[in-house]
Structures are given as C-alpha cells and as structure tokens.
Design an enzyme around this catalytic site. Structure first.
Site, PDB file in Angstrom:
ATOM      1  N   ARG A  35      -2.597   4.581  -3.059  1.00 32.89           N
ATOM      2  CA  ARG A  35      -3.285   3.600  -2.228  1.00 32.89           C
ATOM      3  C   ARG A  35      -4.767   3.529  -2.631  1.00 32.89           C
ATOM      4  O   ARG A  35      -5.622   4.167  -2.021  1.00 32.89           O
ATOM      5  CB  ARG A  35      -3.142   3.946  -0.746  1.00 32.89           C
ATOM      6  CG  ARG A  35      -1.688   3.921  -0.254  1.00 32.89           C
ATOM      7  CD  ARG A  35      -1.593   4.127   1.244  1.00 32.89           C
ATOM      8  NE  ARG A  35      -2.224   3.057   1.982  1.00 32.89           N
ATOM      9  CZ  ARG A  35      -1.656   1.887   2.253  1.00 32.89           C
ATOM     10  NH1 ARG A  35      -0.415   1.624   1.847  1.00 32.89           N
ATOM     11  NH2 ARG A  35      -2.310   0.963   2.937  1.00 32.89           N
ATOM     12  N   CYS A  58      13.433 -12.298   6.552  1.00 29.31           N
ATOM     13  CA  CYS A  58      13.085 -10.874   6.543  1.00 29.31           C
ATOM     14  C   CYS A  58      11.889 -10.657   5.629  1.00 29.31           C
ATOM     15  O   CYS A  58      11.734 -11.347   4.608  1.00 29.31           O
ATOM     16  CB  CYS A  58      14.285 -10.060   6.060  1.00 29.31           C
ATOM     17  SG  CYS A  58      13.941  -8.301   5.765  1.00 29.31           S
ATOM     18  N   ASP A  59      11.059  -9.694   5.983  1.00 28.78           N
ATOM     19  CA  ASP A  59       9.884  -9.375   5.185  1.00 28.78           C
ATOM     20  C   ASP A  59      10.251  -8.888   3.786  1.00 28.78           C
ATOM     21  O   ASP A  59       9.457  -9.007   2.855  1.00 28.78           O
ATOM     22  CB  ASP A  59       9.069  -8.299   5.909  1.00 28.78           C
ATOM     23  CG  ASP A  59       7.624  -8.265   5.456  1.00 28.78           C
ATOM     24  OD1 ASP A  59       7.137  -9.289   4.938  1.00 28.78           O
ATOM     25  OD2 ASP A  59       6.974  -7.214   5.623  1.00 28.78           O
ATOM     26  N   CYS A  93      19.507  -0.224   5.975  1.00 25.20           N
ATOM     27  CA  CYS A  93      18.865  -1.499   5.644  1.00 25.20           C
ATOM     28  C   CYS A  93      19.603  -2.235   4.523  1.00 25.20           C
ATOM     29  O   CYS A  93      20.025  -1.635   3.538  1.00 25.20           O
ATOM     30  CB  CYS A  93      17.421  -1.223   5.220  1.00 25.20           C
ATOM     31  SG  CYS A  93      16.515  -2.670   4.649  1.00 25.20           S
TER      32      CYS A  93
END
Length: 372
Positions: free
Chosen positions: A134, A276-277, A330
């Site tokens: 990140r 959906c994302d 998922c």
C-alpha cells in the site's frame, strides 16, 4: 420490498495510492473506458432522485472507489442537500464511506461524524505488511498516514472500522496484526481475501494468497478471537459473527457467506450500474441511471442470469459436511475462466477452518440461543 442499497463510485477508479493488489485497478484495465473521472452534479442528482423514488422505508448509500474522497467534500455536501430535496417519502438513509484515509483531515472527519457516516478505513496490519503493497502515487509508504486518519476519526467521534486485505504478507502475521489492532483500539474489524487479477492464473503474484495460507490465517485469527471472547473482550469480526448467525438460523449480511450474489447496484461515476463491485466490466453493465430506472435494470439483471448462475455450486459442495455453513463462498473465487463457475479456490481453506473451529462456533451459537 427489501431495502435498496447502492455502492457509488464518485471518483470512479481514481486513487491517490497505488496498492499493488487493487482489484478495481485490474477491472479498469479490462473494460473499454478505464476511468469515468469525477461524477457530475447532474449524474449525482439523477442517482439520488431515482434511488429515493424507488426505495421504501430505508436505504444505504455507500461510497467507494478508487478513492471516493477525491470527489471532494463539497460533492458529499451536495449529495446530502439532494437527499433532502428528493426524500419525499421520508426514507431513512444510512451512509458509509470506504477510504484509504490519505486526505482525511479535521474538516473531513467532523463532517463524517456529524452526518453519521460509517467509515471503513483500509489498513493492512503492522507497518511492514501495510507498506509492502500500500504505497502512494510516488511510491512512498502510507502506514503512518493511515494511523493519523484513525486518530482524527476517533477525535471527531466518527464511527469507523478497519478493513484488512488478507494477502501473502498479512496472513502469516495475523498474531502481530491482531495485537497491534488491540493496542490501537481497533475493535471493529473486517478481513477480505486478496483477489488475483481477473481471468489470471491464481497464486502467481507476490501478494497472492494461497489456500493453505488463508486456511491457517482463519484458524489463527479465530483462536485469538475465541480467547478474547472467553473474557468478554473480543473485537467484532464480521466473518465470525456471520458464521454464528448462520448457525442460529439468521441470513448473513455478507453475500460471500450467503453463497448467492445479491444486486449491489454499483454506480460508476458516469451513472453506469453493475451488479457487483467485483464485476464492474462492460459485459456485466445493466444500465445507466441517467437513462434507466431501477426496475428496468433489475429486469435486465434477471435476464442476464448473473444472480441465478451464482446459486449453482460445484458438485463436490453437495457432498461436503460444511456445505450448509460454507455455502460455496464468493462467486469471484469460483470463477474458472472459460469453464464458468466451479469449486471455490479457497475450498481447502474453509475445510481447514471448519475442521478446527466449527465445534466452537456451534457452542457459541448454542450459548447465544440460550441467552435470548
């Protein structure tokens, strides 16, 4: 009608960070137009007007990205004004914001607190694991930016949780991460499994999460959480709370743990809507709120078979003793390229976890039933 929720991307996939595992940056590379820039006022007005026209009782507007704060604070003020203008049915409106915290200052945090936004702050554990993947746009470390954002949110009295991506670095360090979160007072935690790039062979990236690593992560995290539960000091961990809820006969709020997709109404900055994302790509687009109604887009989604396909699980699932609590996981983790949907990539992970922890989850559920 169940509550209608939308996930709005006011800055599309624009971001002031360059996280190496960003699934949305990957999706942007897999559509004709990568970014749609900042959402215009006209599009925002159409989204709010049609949402409040369609909703009954209550709705949630969640802002995500990219980095949604790049739309600017005035965008969010305008959104609240438009809600007042069009909320003719007195819909109860909830707000959420997922952010990397990079630009949050006292003004932002005061606004979020005063307007009761539930904030999700992205943080990947300890400094070493966070800064591994990140980084900002210049490649600089961001961990202390994130901790500063957390302190500002606390000071302002904003409600927030932390969202941690479980990847090849964070998974084996969960003991240190859990203890760090305790010291920092992060009592509301959410963990999501890292996604490899869409349609790419899994496990090839430096950040990739392997099934065995994820399985061990779930066991280690549960052990830590369970010890604190015995002392009445456990943090809220969404995944475990949902499993206990399933065992008590409740519907989990996480679609991953339902095993069947729900219509997330992901609204891109140009008004385009996706189910959906994880599927904001051209072939999954169901319409645009500048032109279409929620009813029309819902009909297109049903005709596409997207939701129905997610209900079909691998044949092995029906023979699995954990099928009723696992539910296949998922859809994105069940993608098999041209072969369609198959066995969840993390099937081994869930087997490891339930082998080790299901009995105690059942005990927790039984104890909660007795106390009701």
């Amino acid at each position: 009608m169940p509550p209608v929720n939308i996930l709005m991307k006011p800055a599309s996939g624009l971001c002031n960070m360059r996280c190496k595992y960003c699934f949305y940056a990957d999706e942007m590379e897999n559509r004709r137009q990568a970014s749609y820039g900042i959402m215009s006022r006209d599009t925002l007005e159409n989204v709010i007007r049609k949402l409040l026209d369609f909703a009954e009782g209550e709705c949630t507007i969640a802002f995500q990205g990219g980095e949604p704060t790049l739309a600017g604070l005035d965008f969010f003020r305008e959104c609240l004004e438009l809600e007042k203008k069009y909320n003719r049915k007195n819909i109860r409106i909830y707000h959420a914001l997922q952010t990397n915290g990079f630009v949050l200052d006292e003004q932002w945090c005061t606004f979020l607190a005063e307007n009761h936004f539930l904030v999700g702050l992205s943080v990947d554990g300890i400094k070493a694991t966070h800064d591994a993947f990140r980084r900002d746009a210049e490649g600089k470390e961001t961990y202390f930016h994130t901790l500063r954002a957390a302190e500002l949110l606390k000071k302002a009295g904003a409600e927030f949780n932390v969202l941690t991506v479980v990847n090849g670095k964070t998974a084996p360090k969960i003991g240190r991460i859990y203890e760090n979160y305790r010291k920092l007072g992060f009592s509301w935690q959410q963990y999501i499994a890292c996604l490899d790039p869409v349609w790419e062979k899994r496990g090839e990236r430096e950040y990739s999460l392997t099934p065995r690593a994820y399985g061990q992560f779930l066991i280690d995290l549960f052990e830590l959480w369970y010890l604190d539960l015995q002392k009445g000091q456990q943090p809220y961990i969404r995944q475990f709370e949902n499993y206990v809820g399933i065992l008590m006969g409740c519907m989990p709020e996480s679609c991953e743990q339902r095993g069947v997709c729900s219509f997330q109404n992901v609204v891109e900055a140009d008004g385009s809507v996706y189910p959906c994302d994880f599927y904001c790509m051209d072939e999954y687009r169901v319409g645009n709120l500048n032109e279409d109604s929620f009813e029309m887009m819902g009909q297109r989604l049903m005709e596409s078979g997207f939701l129905q396909a997610s209900a079909h699980h691998a044949e092995q699932c029906g023979q699995c003793p954990y099928d009723k609590i696992c539910r296949g996981g998922c859809r994105r983790h069940r993608e098999q390229g041209e072969q369609g949907l198959g066995l969840n990539y993390f099937c081994e992970s869930y087997r490891m976890f339930f082998d080790a922890c299901l009995t105690r989850l059942q005990e927790i559920a039984a104890c909660m039933r007795r106390s009701m």
